[in-house]
Scaffold this motif. Sequence first.
Motif, PDB file in Angstrom:
ATOM      1  N   SER A  12       2.164  12.746   1.959  1.00  0.00           N
ATOM      2  CA  SER A  12       2.952  11.750   1.615  1.00  0.00           C
ATOM      3  C   SER A  12       2.950  11.839   0.158  1.00  0.00           C
ATOM      4  O   SER A  12       1.979  11.908  -0.795  1.00  0.00           O
ATOM      5  CB  SER A  12       2.125  10.108   1.798  1.00  0.00           C
ATOM      6  OG  SER A  12       2.554   9.210   1.399  1.00  0.00           O
ATOM      7  N   ALA A  31       1.526   2.865   2.945  1.00  0.00           N
ATOM      8  CA  ALA A  31       0.466   4.221   2.928  1.00  0.00           C
ATOM      9  C   ALA A  31       0.585   4.924   4.074  1.00  0.00           C
ATOM     10  O   ALA A  31       0.522   4.307   5.137  1.00  0.00           O
ATOM     11  CB  ALA A  31      -0.858   3.618   2.600  1.00  0.00           C
ATOM     12  N   THR A  42      -4.118   8.907   1.536  1.00  0.00           N
ATOM     13  CA  THR A  42      -5.647   8.785   1.162  1.00  0.00           C
ATOM     14  C   THR A  42      -6.330  10.159   1.088  1.00  0.00           C
ATOM     15  O   THR A  42      -5.823  11.051   1.954  1.00  0.00           O
ATOM     16  CB  THR A  42      -6.373   7.936   2.364  1.00  0.00           C
ATOM     17  OG1 THR A  42      -6.290   8.393   3.530  1.00  0.00           O
ATOM     18  CG2 THR A  42      -5.660   6.540   2.256  1.00  0.00           C
ATOM     19  N   MET A  54      -9.530   1.851   0.357  1.00  0.00           N
ATOM     20  CA  MET A  54      -8.171   0.977   0.611  1.00  0.00           C
ATOM     21  C   MET A  54      -8.288  -0.190   1.135  1.00  0.00           C
ATOM     22  O   MET A  54      -7.613  -1.140   0.580  1.00  0.00           O
ATOM     23  CB  MET A  54      -6.747   1.978   1.110  1.00  0.00           C
ATOM     24  CG  MET A  54      -5.582   1.484   1.084  1.00  0.00           C
ATOM     25  SD  MET A  54      -4.440   2.419   1.718  1.00  0.00           S
ATOM     26  CE  MET A  54      -3.882   3.532   0.245  1.00  0.00           C
ATOM     27  N   THR A  83      -2.731   2.151  -4.179  1.00  0.00           N
ATOM     28  CA  THR A  83      -2.231   3.190  -3.990  1.00  0.00           C
ATOM     29  C   THR A  83      -3.503   4.566  -3.815  1.00  0.00           C
ATOM     30  O   THR A  83      -4.252   4.462  -4.552  1.00  0.00           O
ATOM     31  CB  THR A  83      -1.202   3.930  -4.801  1.00  0.00           C
ATOM     32  OG1 THR A  83      -0.792   5.250  -4.674  1.00  0.00           O
ATOM     33  CG2 THR A  83      -1.741   3.817  -6.369  1.00  0.00           C
ATOM     34  N   VAL A 142      -2.120   6.322   5.651  1.00  0.00           N
ATOM     35  CA  VAL A 142      -3.717   6.121   5.777  1.00  0.00           C
ATOM     36  C   VAL A 142      -4.326   7.461   6.654  1.00  0.00           C
ATOM     37  O   VAL A 142      -3.621   7.363   7.716  1.00  0.00           O
ATOM     38  CB  VAL A 142      -4.029   4.863   6.252  1.00  0.00           C
ATOM     39  CG1 VAL A 142      -5.635   4.748   6.007  1.00  0.00           C
ATOM     40  CG2 VAL A 142      -3.486   3.800   5.326  1.00  0.00           C
ATOM     41  N   GLY A 181       4.165   9.021  -1.883  1.00  0.00           N
ATOM     42  CA  GLY A 181       4.145   7.554  -2.418  1.00  0.00           C
ATOM     43  C   GLY A 181       5.617   7.026  -2.860  1.00  0.00           C
ATOM     44  O   GLY A 181       5.632   6.282  -3.466  1.00  0.00           O
ATOM     45  N   THR A 226       0.788  -1.123   0.126  1.00  0.00           N
ATOM     46  CA  THR A 226      -0.068  -0.048   0.159  1.00  0.00           C
ATOM     47  C   THR A 226       0.872   1.295  -0.071  1.00  0.00           C
ATOM     48  O   THR A 226       2.108   1.117   0.681  1.00  0.00           O
ATOM     49  CB  THR A 226      -1.034   0.168   1.367  1.00  0.00           C
ATOM     50  OG1 THR A 226      -0.269   0.349   2.200  1.00  0.00           O
ATOM     51  CG2 THR A 226      -1.566  -1.125   1.381  1.00  0.00           C
ATOM     52  N   SER A 227       0.494   2.340  -0.611  1.00  0.00           N
ATOM     53  CA  SER A 227       1.388   3.537  -0.807  1.00  0.00           C
ATOM     54  C   SER A 227       0.570   4.823  -0.912  1.00  0.00           C
ATOM     55  O   SER A 227      -0.696   4.741  -1.219  1.00  0.00           O
ATOM     56  CB  SER A 227       2.115   3.187  -2.188  1.00  0.00           C
ATOM     57  OG  SER A 227       3.111   4.352  -2.073  1.00  0.00           O
ATOM     58  N   GLY A 228       1.210   5.914  -0.799  1.00  0.00           N
ATOM     59  CA  GLY A 228       0.487   7.156  -0.817  1.00  0.00           C
ATOM     60  C   GLY A 228      -0.181   7.532   0.139  1.00  0.00           C
ATOM     61  O   GLY A 228      -0.461   6.979   1.085  1.00  0.00           O
TER      62      GLY A 228
END
Length: 398
Positions: free
Chosen positions: A210, A272, A196, A255, A233, A274, A212, A192-194
């Motif tokens: 973030s 991520a 939200t 996500m 992502t 989140v 990512g 998971t990335s980036g």
Amino acid sequence: MLAGKRVLLIIGGGISAYKCLELIRRLKERGAAVTPVLTRAAQEFVTPLSVAALAGEKAYTDLFDLTDEAEMGHIQLSRVADLVVVAPATADLLAKMAGGHADDLASTLLMATDTPVLAAPAMNVRMYEHPATQRNLTTLAGDGVRLVGPNAGDMACGEFGPGRMAEPMEIVEAVGMALADGPLKGRRILVTSGPTHEPIDPVRYIANRSSGAQGTAIAEALAGLGAEVVFVTGPAETPRPAGVEVIEVESANDMLDAVRGALPVAAGVFAAAVADWRVARESVSKIKKEKGKLPTLEFAENPDILATISQMKKGRPALVVGFAAETDDVVEHARAKRERKGCDWIVANDVRPETGIMGGAENAVHLITEEGVEDWPRMGKDEVARRLAARIAEALEQ
Ligand code: CTP
């Protein structure tokens, strides 16, 4: 890089078929042999002659060509390659693949093959976003088909959005990763990335800084070791990694759904950032300014994705890696977080603004495992990713 490898290239009938001519050249430059197959519709966009001339091989076009069946039957043709590449993978071709049709040479080869398949979807944005196409892509990903692209941008049809076929060099990179012989070959790993985005109303949202970058680097490093990576992502500024399955989401709830849908996986890396909270009641229309009145936002807690997956009773990934972004008592907080969430490892970093880590190119992390704490020196996010991927490979081998 691709010396000695053979690619069976299935060209679908879309405007981006022209990019396949470039793709063939780039693959051949890198030492790969290319056996081209054109669907009937593809021949409206590029000719078998130009494809065959660039590939230096016969271009196959029809299932019922008896000479070919005498020379090389379709079953054999489907098995000669190290990788089958479908580009452009049109909405129709994807639907056929997902449905198991075999009514022409291309779809029959895709049904008969026992080699890995990489598809580069390309179509109009509405067709791409259509639930049927999305359903087909999910089915294909579940069947182990790797995807590269599509990219977002201006389209030949005049619209804008996701649906453009990945560029030839991105496909070449994805081919390299699909053929990579590494310690993680055959392992499916989720990243998971980036950030939200948590909507307030149709035009406003709550987000974080973030970029990512670290999650993207980890996905690429894992794919480089041969893993089949599912990359979930949020809306991040870093370009998506090549050669991995990308699932784009907006909010924490989206996500979590995407992560659940990607299971089972051998390992999950939750990089991520989140959002911990969302706005309890998203307004369906834009909140208007009212003189002398300030809006109040009420928050609701978001699901903790890392904790949810770490604490699964059935189907938990063998290795769950979380991140901890801290501004003080980094190691202590991260240790506590590992216990609380129930993950196996925590990659902890100091995100005080003066470190320049959040949004920057470098990272200084501590790897917290059951055995203890390792302090890694400050290094590029790519290097952190490569080290972490190597550690994951080691752990999964045991
Ligand atoms: N994470 C998650 N889902 C959330 C919040 C966090 O999956 N709703 C994951 C992140 O991807 C990261 C780890 O949990 O791997 C740590 O996130 P962090 O925000 O630092 O932890 P919190 O539990 O929010 O703790 P705190 O805000 O108190 O630092």
